[in-house]
Design a protein around this motif. Structure first.
Motif, PDB file in Angstrom:
ATOM      1  N   MET A   1       0.823  -1.207   0.000  1.00 27.47           N
ATOM      2  CA  MET A   1       0.000   0.000   0.000  1.00 27.47           C
ATOM      3  C   MET A   1       0.864   1.267   0.000  1.00 27.47           C
ATOM      4  SD  MET A   1      -3.048   1.060   2.544  1.00 27.47           S
ATOM      5  CE  MET A   1      -3.743   2.664   2.496  1.00 27.47           C
ATOM      6  N   MET A   2       1.921   1.285   0.817  1.00 32.28           N
ATOM      7  CA  MET A   2       2.822   2.454   0.848  1.00 32.28           C
ATOM      8  C   MET A   2       3.480   2.672  -0.498  1.00 32.28           C
ATOM      9  SD  MET A   2       2.669   4.165   3.556  1.00 32.28           S
ATOM     10  CE  MET A   2       4.099   5.182   3.322  1.00 32.28           C
ATOM     11  N   LYS A   3       3.696   1.579  -1.228  1.00 32.39           N
ATOM     12  CA  LYS A   3       4.310   1.682  -2.543  1.00 32.39           C
ATOM     13  C   LYS A   3       3.410   2.490  -3.487  1.00 32.39           C
ATOM     14  CE  LYS A   3       6.555  -1.149  -6.008  1.00 32.39           C
ATOM     15  NZ  LYS A   3       6.860  -2.489  -6.476  1.00 32.39           N
ATOM     16  N   SER A   4       2.092   2.353  -3.342  1.00 34.75           N
ATOM     17  CA  SER A   4       1.146   3.101  -4.169  1.00 34.75           C
ATOM     18  C   SER A   4       0.905   4.499  -3.608  1.00 34.75           C
ATOM     19  CB  SER A   4      -0.192   2.355  -4.225  1.00 34.75           C
ATOM     20  OG  SER A   4      -0.016   1.072  -4.757  1.00 34.75           O
ATOM     21  N   LEU A   5       0.954   4.623  -2.296  1.00 31.07           N
ATOM     22  CA  LEU A   5       0.648   5.896  -1.648  1.00 31.07           C
ATOM     23  C   LEU A   5       1.771   6.915  -1.798  1.00 31.07           C
ATOM     24  CD1 LEU A   5      -1.656   7.129  -0.042  1.00 31.07           C
ATOM     25  CD2 LEU A   5      -0.570   6.330   2.050  1.00 31.07           C
ATOM     26  N   ARG A   6       3.037   6.428  -1.780  1.00 22.26           N
ATOM     27  CA  ARG A   6       4.186   7.344  -1.833  1.00 22.26           C
ATOM     28  C   ARG A   6       4.195   8.204  -3.098  1.00 22.26           C
ATOM     29  NH1 ARG A   6       7.946   3.892  -1.070  1.00 22.26           N
ATOM     30  NH2 ARG A   6       8.050   4.072   1.190  1.00 22.26           N
ATOM     31  N   PRO A   7       4.011   7.647  -4.315  1.00 20.87           N
ATOM     32  CA  PRO A   7       4.002   8.504  -5.519  1.00 20.87           C
ATOM     33  C   PRO A   7       2.860   9.525  -5.509  1.00 20.87           C
ATOM     34  CG  PRO A   7       4.205   6.191  -6.130  1.00 20.87           C
ATOM     35  CD  PRO A   7       3.919   6.225  -4.665  1.00 20.87           C
ATOM     36  N   ALA A   8       1.702   9.113  -4.978  1.00 20.29           N
ATOM     37  CA  ALA A   8       0.568  10.036  -4.927  1.00 20.29           C
ATOM     38  C   ALA A   8       0.858  11.213  -4.005  1.00 20.29           C
ATOM     39  CB  ALA A   8      -0.687   9.297  -4.468  1.00 20.29           C
ATOM     40  N   LEU A   9       1.431  10.924  -2.823  1.00 24.05           N
ATOM     41  CA  LEU A   9       1.778  11.997  -1.888  1.00 24.05           C
ATOM     42  C   LEU A   9       2.879  12.888  -2.449  1.00 24.05           C
ATOM     43  CD1 LEU A   9       1.636  10.055   1.513  1.00 24.05           C
ATOM     44  CD2 LEU A   9       0.029  11.789   0.677  1.00 24.05           C
ATOM     45  N   THR A  10       3.837  12.267  -3.119  1.00 22.96           N
ATOM     46  CA  THR A  10       4.933  13.038  -3.731  1.00 22.96           C
ATOM     47  C   THR A  10       4.383  14.004  -4.775  1.00 22.96           C
ATOM     48  OG1 THR A  10       6.473  11.201  -3.371  1.00 22.96           O
ATOM     49  CG2 THR A  10       7.121  12.878  -4.981  1.00 22.96           C
ATOM     50  N   MET A  11       3.476  13.499  -5.626  1.00 23.93           N
ATOM     51  CA  MET A  11       2.876  14.366  -6.656  1.00 23.93           C
ATOM     52  C   MET A  11       2.035  15.475  -6.017  1.00 23.93           C
ATOM     53  SD  MET A  11       3.883  13.655  -9.635  1.00 23.93           S
ATOM     54  CE  MET A  11       2.709  14.591 -10.556  1.00 23.93           C
ATOM     55  N   LEU A  12       1.314  15.145  -4.954  1.00 18.65           N
ATOM     56  CA  LEU A  12       0.503  16.148  -4.261  1.00 18.65           C
ATOM     57  C   LEU A  12       1.373  17.279  -3.720  1.00 18.65           C
ATOM     58  CD1 LEU A  12      -2.172  17.143  -3.027  1.00 18.65           C
ATOM     59  CD2 LEU A  12      -1.666  15.723  -1.041  1.00 18.65           C
ATOM     60  N   VAL A  13       2.466  16.918  -3.050  1.00 16.60           N
ATOM     61  CA  VAL A  13       3.363  17.932  -2.488  1.00 16.60           C
ATOM     62  C   VAL A  13       4.031  18.733  -3.591  1.00 16.60           C
ATOM     63  CG1 VAL A  13       5.468  18.274  -1.152  1.00 16.60           C
ATOM     64  CG2 VAL A  13       3.739  16.657  -0.346  1.00 16.60           C
ATOM     65  N   ALA A  14       4.501  18.041  -4.641  1.00 21.78           N
ATOM     66  CA  ALA A  14       5.202  18.722  -5.741  1.00 21.78           C
ATOM     67  C   ALA A  14       4.280  19.701  -6.457  1.00 21.78           C
ATOM     68  CB  ALA A  14       5.755  17.694  -6.724  1.00 21.78           C
ATOM     69  N   LEU A  15       3.067  19.257  -6.783  1.00 23.82           N
ATOM     70  CA  LEU A  15       2.131  20.140  -7.489  1.00 23.82           C
ATOM     71  C   LEU A  15       1.650  21.289  -6.601  1.00 23.82           C
ATOM     72  CD1 LEU A  15       0.075  17.553  -9.550  1.00 23.82           C
ATOM     73  CD2 LEU A  15       1.704  19.236 -10.405  1.00 23.82           C
ATOM     74  N   THR A  16       1.523  21.034  -5.293  1.00 23.01           N
ATOM     75  CA  THR A  16       1.153  22.111  -4.372  1.00 23.01           C
ATOM     76  C   THR A  16       2.222  23.187  -4.359  1.00 23.01           C
ATOM     77  OG1 THR A  16      -0.123  20.593  -2.985  1.00 23.01           O
ATOM     78  CG2 THR A  16       0.578  22.662  -1.977  1.00 23.01           C
ATOM     79  N   ILE A  17       3.481  22.783  -4.318  1.00 25.75           N
ATOM     80  CA  ILE A  17       4.592  23.747  -4.324  1.00 25.75           C
ATOM     81  C   ILE A  17       4.653  24.505  -5.646  1.00 25.75           C
ATOM     82  CG2 ILE A  17       7.104  23.961  -4.283  1.00 25.75           C
ATOM     83  CD1 ILE A  17       7.109  21.626  -2.259  1.00 25.75           C
ATOM     84  N   ILE A  18       4.494  23.743  -6.763  1.00 27.54           N
ATOM     85  CA  ILE A  18       4.607  24.373  -8.086  1.00 27.54           C
ATOM     86  C   ILE A  18       3.442  25.326  -8.354  1.00 27.54           C
ATOM     87  CG2 ILE A  18       4.556  23.930 -10.575  1.00 27.54           C
ATOM     88  CD1 ILE A  18       6.058  21.284  -9.945  1.00 27.54           C
ATOM     89  N   THR A  19       2.200  24.825  -8.189  1.00 29.40           N
ATOM     90  CA  THR A  19       1.036  25.640  -8.558  1.00 29.40           C
ATOM     91  C   THR A  19       0.560  26.565  -7.449  1.00 29.40           C
ATOM     92  OG1 THR A  19      -0.490  23.883  -7.862  1.00 29.40           O
ATOM     93  CG2 THR A  19       0.223  23.865 -10.162  1.00 29.40           C
ATOM     94  N   GLY A  20       0.883  26.234  -6.205  1.00 31.17           N
ATOM     95  CA  GLY A  20       0.408  27.054  -5.097  1.00 31.17           C
ATOM     96  C   GLY A  20       1.424  28.052  -4.592  1.00 31.17           C
ATOM     97  N   LEU A  21       2.703  27.865  -4.950  1.00 32.18           N
ATOM     98  CA  LEU A  21       3.750  28.753  -4.431  1.00 32.18           C
ATOM     99  C   LEU A  21       4.609  29.339  -5.544  1.00 32.18           C
ATOM    100  CD1 LEU A  21       5.041  29.863  -1.825  1.00 32.18           C
ATOM    101  CD2 LEU A  21       6.566  27.882  -1.863  1.00 32.18           C
ATOM    102  N   LEU A  22       5.272  28.474  -6.326  1.00 35.58           N
ATOM    103  CA  LEU A  22       6.213  28.959  -7.338  1.00 35.58           C
ATOM    104  C   LEU A  22       5.522  29.740  -8.460  1.00 35.58           C
ATOM    105  CD1 LEU A  22       8.598  25.873  -7.612  1.00 35.58           C
ATOM    106  CD2 LEU A  22       8.895  27.958  -6.256  1.00 35.58           C
ATOM    107  N   TYR A  23       4.439  29.190  -9.006  1.00 33.70           N
ATOM    108  CA  TYR A  23       3.748  29.862 -10.107  1.00 33.70           C
ATOM    109  C   TYR A  23       3.193  31.225  -9.680  1.00 33.70           C
ATOM    110  CZ  TYR A  23       0.437  30.826 -13.847  1.00 33.70           C
ATOM    111  OH  TYR A  23      -0.259  31.434 -14.855  1.00 33.70           O
ATOM    112  N   PRO A  24       2.440  31.323  -8.557  1.00 34.26           N
ATOM    113  CA  PRO A  24       1.947  32.648  -8.148  1.00 34.26           C
ATOM    114  C   PRO A  24       3.071  33.653  -7.889  1.00 34.26           C
ATOM    115  CG  PRO A  24       0.762  30.930  -6.970  1.00 34.26           C
ATOM    116  CD  PRO A  24       1.882  30.271  -7.693  1.00 34.26           C
ATOM    117  N   LEU A  25       4.175  33.197  -7.264  1.00 35.36           N
ATOM    118  CA  LEU A  25       5.296  34.106  -7.016  1.00 35.36           C
ATOM    119  C   LEU A  25       5.918  34.585  -8.325  1.00 35.36           C
ATOM    120  CD1 LEU A  25       7.075  32.458  -3.943  1.00 35.36           C
ATOM    121  CD2 LEU A  25       5.861  34.648  -4.012  1.00 35.36           C
TER     122      LEU A  25
END
Length: 201
Positions: A1-25
């Protein structure tokens, strides 16, 4: 289960940083670098003091000033915050009246406004933008026809030659963007500030 969950969490954090922080700045930085005036609200200053924005209308009521389009914005009643009262050009509550063309309240308001304007300048048809509101209620511009309609009243109230006021309107009429987009318009606040400057001189 962690094997499937880790990529999803990684993408969530990465996209949050990119679209919620880097892009607006990045967009905020570019806007400040390329269009600083527009990015900061297109503010208009007089003698170093901010008197308004070129993007938001103001409620001029004196006969010595040009008036903008009617505004249907409202705000809380100071006597009873649970109720709303008309507050023209309330930028915190952008809205139209939501009254349909057959609504008696709208018909009565337009008829009353048109009659008052007709009494002000009986020989000229009343421009439609002087009796109709916009969807936002904050429109800072009027048509050149609406400005010229008011010119005799403003000239008489200020004791200025009618030709001088008409020339001021013509000087503050902005054409279509690139000659194609939109309609010619006059920014009411900018015109009134120029009018004050002319009177002072």
């Amino acid at each position: 289960m962690m094997k499937s969950l880790r990529p999803a969490l990684t993408m969530l954090v990465a996209l949050t940083i990119i679209t919620g922080l880097l892009y607006p700045l990045a967009m905020t930085g570019l806007a400040q670098a390329i269009f600083p005036r527009q990015a900061n609200g297109s503010l208009i200053e007089r003698n170093g003091v901010v008197v308004g924005s070129a993007l938001i209308g103001q409620n001029f009521t004196s006969p010595r000033y040009f008036h903008g389009r009617p505004s249907a914005t409202t705000g809380p009643d100071p006597a009873d915050p649970s109720k709303s009262v008309p507050q023209p050009y309330n930028a915190a509550n952008s809205m139209g009246s939501n009254l349909g063309p057959t609504n008696p309240a709208l018909i009565d308001r337009v008829r009353t406004d048109a009659a008052a304007l007709k009494a002000e300048n009986p020989n000229v048809p009343v421009p439609i933008d002087l009796v109709t509101t916009t969807a936002s209620g904050l429109d800072p511009d009027i048509s050149p026809e609406a400005a010229m309609f008011q010119a005799p009243r403003v000239a008489a109230a200020r004791g200025l030659p009618a030709q001088q006021v008409a020339a001021l309107v013509a000087a503050h009429t902005e054409g279509r963007l690139f000659g194609l987009i939109g309609e010619p318009h006059v920014n009411v606040l900018a015109l009134n500030l120029a009018l004050d400057g002319t009177a002072a001189n």
